[in-house]
Design a protein around this motif. Structure first.
Motif, mmCIF file in Angstrom:
data_model
loop_
_atom_site.group_PDB
_atom_site.id
_atom_site.type_symbol
_atom_site.label_atom_id
_atom_site.label_comp_id
_atom_site.label_asym_id
_atom_site.label_seq_id
_atom_site.Cartn_x
_atom_site.Cartn_y
_atom_site.Cartn_z
ATOM 1 N N PHE A 1 21.232 56.487 0.478
ATOM 2 C CA PHE A 1 21.330 55.403 1.426
ATOM 3 C C PHE A 1 22.281 55.011 2.147
ATOM 4 O O PHE A 1 23.287 54.340 1.625
ATOM 5 C CB PHE A 1 20.477 54.056 0.767
ATOM 6 N N GLY A 2 22.663 55.795 3.197
ATOM 7 C CA GLY A 2 24.113 55.589 3.934
ATOM 8 C C GLY A 2 24.408 54.868 4.902
ATOM 9 O O GLY A 2 25.429 54.738 5.339
ATOM 10 N N GLU A 3 23.356 54.017 5.176
ATOM 11 C CA GLU A 3 23.514 52.891 5.949
ATOM 12 C C GLU A 3 24.143 51.607 5.460
ATOM 13 O O GLU A 3 23.904 51.501 4.320
ATOM 14 C CB GLU A 3 22.325 52.672 6.890
ATOM 15 N N PRO A 4 25.074 50.868 6.416
ATOM 16 C CA PRO A 4 25.600 49.832 5.736
ATOM 17 C C PRO A 4 24.808 48.511 5.523
ATOM 18 O O PRO A 4 25.129 47.705 4.675
ATOM 19 C CB PRO A 4 26.627 49.371 6.711
ATOM 20 N N LYS B 1 22.285 45.842 2.232
ATOM 21 C CA LYS B 1 22.802 45.732 1.008
ATOM 22 C C LYS B 1 23.849 44.647 1.083
ATOM 23 O O LYS B 1 24.570 44.076 2.085
ATOM 24 C CB LYS B 1 23.680 47.074 0.656
ATOM 25 N N ILE B 2 24.083 43.917 -0.072
ATOM 26 C CA ILE B 2 24.981 42.865 -0.335
ATOM 27 C C ILE B 2 25.947 43.416 -1.499
ATOM 28 O O ILE B 2 25.514 43.658 -2.311
ATOM 29 C CB ILE B 2 24.174 41.629 -0.871
ATOM 30 N N VAL B 3 27.293 43.430 -1.031
ATOM 31 C CA VAL B 3 28.202 43.845 -1.883
ATOM 32 C C VAL B 3 29.081 43.145 -2.186
ATOM 33 O O VAL B 3 29.870 42.156 -1.148
ATOM 34 C CB VAL B 3 28.916 45.179 -0.749
ATOM 35 N N ASP C 1 29.680 54.955 8.378
ATOM 36 C CA ASP C 1 29.168 54.417 7.093
ATOM 37 C C ASP C 1 29.132 54.992 5.995
ATOM 38 O O ASP C 1 28.946 54.595 4.941
ATOM 39 C CB ASP C 1 27.918 53.420 7.773
ATOM 40 N N THR C 2 28.882 56.335 6.230
ATOM 41 C CA THR C 2 28.559 57.452 4.946
ATOM 42 C C THR C 2 29.401 57.097 3.887
ATOM 43 O O THR C 2 28.976 57.096 2.815
ATOM 44 C CB THR C 2 28.436 58.736 5.586
ATOM 45 N N THR C 3 30.780 57.304 4.255
ATOM 46 C CA THR C 3 31.551 57.412 2.884
ATOM 47 C C THR C 3 31.818 55.775 2.643
ATOM 48 O O THR C 3 31.695 56.112 1.076
ATOM 49 C CB THR C 3 33.117 57.713 3.472
ATOM 50 N N PHE C 4 31.555 54.869 3.068
ATOM 51 C CA PHE C 4 31.628 53.593 2.637
ATOM 52 C C PHE C 4 30.298 53.262 1.742
ATOM 53 O O PHE C 4 30.463 52.793 0.690
ATOM 54 C CB PHE C 4 31.581 52.479 3.684
ATOM 55 N N SER C 5 29.162 53.780 2.075
ATOM 56 C CA SER C 5 28.117 53.532 1.218
ATOM 57 C C SER C 5 28.023 54.336 -0.101
ATOM 58 O O SER C 5 27.475 53.717 -1.241
ATOM 59 C CB SER C 5 26.910 53.910 2.200
#
Length: 309
Positions: free
Chosen positions: A157-160, A163-165, A185-189
């Protein structure tokens, strides 16, 4: 005044009316702050004296004139956030009414990430669309096969959004968004998924992702195509190096599409795969598979009555 629990970060560029809609969907709560980062919007499109959110409680507007895209805007938002939790919202999307219930339910949990469900609508007609189908499947799987569901949420799930982070995890692990024109957003996710010790899953659809003509995700050019190959090649390298079995395919599919246009474009894509030490023999097999799929898809599209044996 209550402590800030949730920081909602919104990158924005040239869609003030949709940003206003997004802001209107965010509950006015003392424990929620909003950080809007404007990515060098055009003054002929945006009236900066009446910029959405200027007089909204617990809302800060940051004007970034670098024009380096949503990834940089989100990173600026992280640097200026005060909440225990981070949420990332696209300016053309919005929250559903149940988001306040979700905030109440998860503000004190020990997990590092909370994944919650979403629905999808056309931004103009509000007809149902399918941009959230993969998230819907991953969350539905939670009650059937938690291990598989967790892997998909963490790494596929690569979208930002949705999700609560935990902000502390993001800052301690120095997790950032790529400052690229697509897939920032891919790498962050997947890094959030990798570093999270535990996760929680909420079946309520607290977020609505919209489909809009002219959005970054549907406006693709040659530069973005090569960025796609690079981002997903790098993600495959990360998964290989860390022993994570995830099916990453978008870079191979993109290289196949490049070959369909010209050999030189395809070979340039292969060069990016090689940069991440993906063996050429493996790349050829994978690209060939998607090359055949794309050719068949193209034939069917041009000849909808054709039958395949």
């Amino acid at each position: 005044m209550a402590d800030i629990v949730y920081s909602i970060i919104i990158p924005h560029k040239n869609i003030p009316n949709l940003l206003a809609r997004c802001l209107a969907s965010i509950p006015l709560r003392d424990d929620v702050e909003v950080v809007v980062v404007d990515d060098n919007s055009d003054s002929e499109i945006v009236d900066f004296s009446r910029f959405p959110g200027l007089n909204r409680p617990n809302t800060r507007i940051i004007f970034d004139k670098s024009g380096k895209g949503a990834g940089r805007a989100r990173n600026i938002g992280i640097d200026n956030a005060n909440g225990e939790w981070l949420l990332f919202v696209d300016a053309d999307d919005f929250f559903n009414y149940c988001i306040s219930d979700i905030f109440d339910k998860y503000q004190n949990v020990q997990e590092d990430v909370v994944y919650f469900n979403a629905n999808s609508l056309d931004t103009d007609t509000y007809m149902n669309r399918n941009r959230a189908w993969h998230l819907n499947e991953f969350i539905e799987l939670w009650n059937i096969d938690k291990k598989e569901s967790e892997k998909k949420l963490r790494f596929e799930f690569g979208e930002p959004w949705s999700k609560i982070v935990k902000r502390q995890m993001v800052t301690e692990k120095k997790i950032r968004f790529d400052e690229t024109p697509i897939h920032n957003d891919t790498t962050f996710s997947y890094l959030v998924g990798y570093y999270a010790k535990t996760i929680a899953v909420e079946p309520k659809a607290g977020y609505c992702i919209t489909v809009r003509k002219g959005s970054t995700s549907v406006s693709i050019n040659e530069e973005k195509e090569f960025v796609r190959v690079d981002v997903f090649s790098r993600s495959e390298r990360f998964f290989i190096d860390h022993g994570i079995k995830v099916n990453v395919y978008r870079h191979y599919n993109q290289v196949a599409k490049l070959f369909l246009r010209s050999r030189s474009l395809g070979e340039k894509g292969m060069g990016i795969l090689a940069k991440y030490q993906i063996p050429r023999c493996k790349a050829i097999i994978k690209v060939s598979y998607y090359l055949v799929k794309n050719v068949i898809k193209g034939v069917i599209t041009r000849n909808p009555n054709i039958g395949l044996m």
